[in-house]
Design a protein around this motif. Structure first.
Motif, short mmCIF file in Angstrom:
data_model
loop_
_atom_site.label_atom_id
_atom_site.label_comp_id
_atom_site.label_asym_id
_atom_site.label_seq_id
_atom_site.Cartn_x
_atom_site.Cartn_y
_atom_site.Cartn_z
N VAL A 115 -2.94 0.87 1.13
CA VAL A 115 -4.21 1.20 0.48
C VAL A 115 -4.67 2.60 0.89
CG1 VAL A 115 -6.66 0.57 0.34
CG2 VAL A 115 -4.91 -1.21 0.28
N GLY A 116 -4.53 2.90 2.18
CA GLY A 116 -4.92 4.21 2.65
C GLY A 116 -4.13 5.33 2.01
N ASP A 117 -2.83 5.10 1.86
CA ASP A 117 -1.96 6.13 1.30
C ASP A 117 -2.19 6.31 -0.20
OD1 ASP A 117 0.24 8.00 1.71
OD2 ASP A 117 1.41 6.64 0.45
N ARG A 118 -2.48 5.21 -0.91
CA ARG A 118 -2.58 5.27 -2.37
C ARG A 118 -4.00 5.52 -2.86
NH1 ARG A 118 1.91 2.70 -4.62
NH2 ARG A 118 3.70 3.17 -3.28
N ILE A 119 -5.01 5.06 -2.12
CA ILE A 119 -6.38 5.09 -2.63
C ILE A 119 -7.30 5.98 -1.81
CG2 ILE A 119 -8.42 3.66 -3.11
CD1 ILE A 119 -6.54 1.35 -3.70
N ILE A 120 -7.18 5.91 -0.49
CA ILE A 120 -8.14 6.59 0.36
C ILE A 120 -7.77 8.04 0.62
CG2 ILE A 120 -9.21 6.55 2.67
CD1 ILE A 120 -8.75 3.50 2.59
#
Length: 222
Positions: free
Chosen positions: A211-216
């Motif tokens: 999630v961090g890599d793709r969204i945040i």
């Protein structure tokens, strides 16, 4: 000697992009984030009541209340340290987010173990693989609302350590999911709580890396 600053044309493009997308006032951003987070948590509560609502279900009522309060505090602390940005646009410090990502599952397990020592009768009801799997699935389901809300609040905000932020968000959402399943589950043995309620929190922490890599992550537009 090479200048450490980016080329003038790149700086101009970054400034132009920033001017084209002005940030909303801080108060408005805080209100928007609070509404999104509240909606995510409300989704978990709605699911909880849809499947029967909270209840001790044969567990000692003191155990039920004590562990619910402890896990509520863990969820609040994880959200404060891993999701809420505070005064910095980049969020809490790296140390704070690291502690949330690594210690949230441990805090849930330690408090559950302490509660089982205080109320030994909680380990008398047997549970097996089906019960473990059911609770794993429902813990993740309960955590989806907070996970989506936290990711939306922190979307494209971290250019430095987005994976760490994502891991902290995953751990925080997992803590809320664990609290919800704890309010519903009738099994209280340490083994079941560890496998069915805490292991999913660790899994969600790993999901948070993605999630961090793709969204945040905040990346420069090409």
């Amino acid at each position: 000697m090479t200048s450490p600053l980016p080329p003038p044309d790149l700086r101009a493009r970054v400034l132009a992009a920033a001017q084209a997308e002005p940030m909303p006032p801080r108060a408005a951003g805080v209100r928007r984030g609070a509404v999104i987070v509240a909606a995510g948590l409300a989704a978990s509560v709605a699911i909880l009541y849809r499947i029967g609502g909270p209840g001790s279900r044969g567990r000692p009522s003191e155990y039920f209340v004590a562990l619910a309060v402890l896990w509520l505090l863990v969820g609040i602390a994880a959200t404060w340290g891993g999701v809420v940005r505070g005064r910095s646009m980049l969020g809490r410090s790296v140390a704070s987010r690291t502690l949330v990502a690594t210690l949230t599952p441990a805090a849930l397990l330690i408090t559950a173990f302490a509660a089982s020592l205080a109320w030994p009768a909680t380990g008398e009801r047997p549970s097996g693989t089906p019960e473990h799997v059911i609770c794993i699935v429902f813990t993740i389901i309960f955590a989806l609302g907070p996970l989506i809300a936290f990711a939306a609040v922190r979307r494209r905000t971290d250019p430095v350590a987005p994976r760490l932020t994502g891991a902290a968000i995953g751990a925080a959402s997992g803590a809320w999911g664990a609290l919800c399943i704890e309010l519903r589950c009738e099994h209280a043995s340490v083994l079941h709580v560890a496998l069915g309620h805490v292991v999913p929190v660790a899994l969600l922490t790993l999901v948070g890396l993605i999630v961090g890599d793709r969204i945040i992550a905040l990346r420069a537009r090409r």
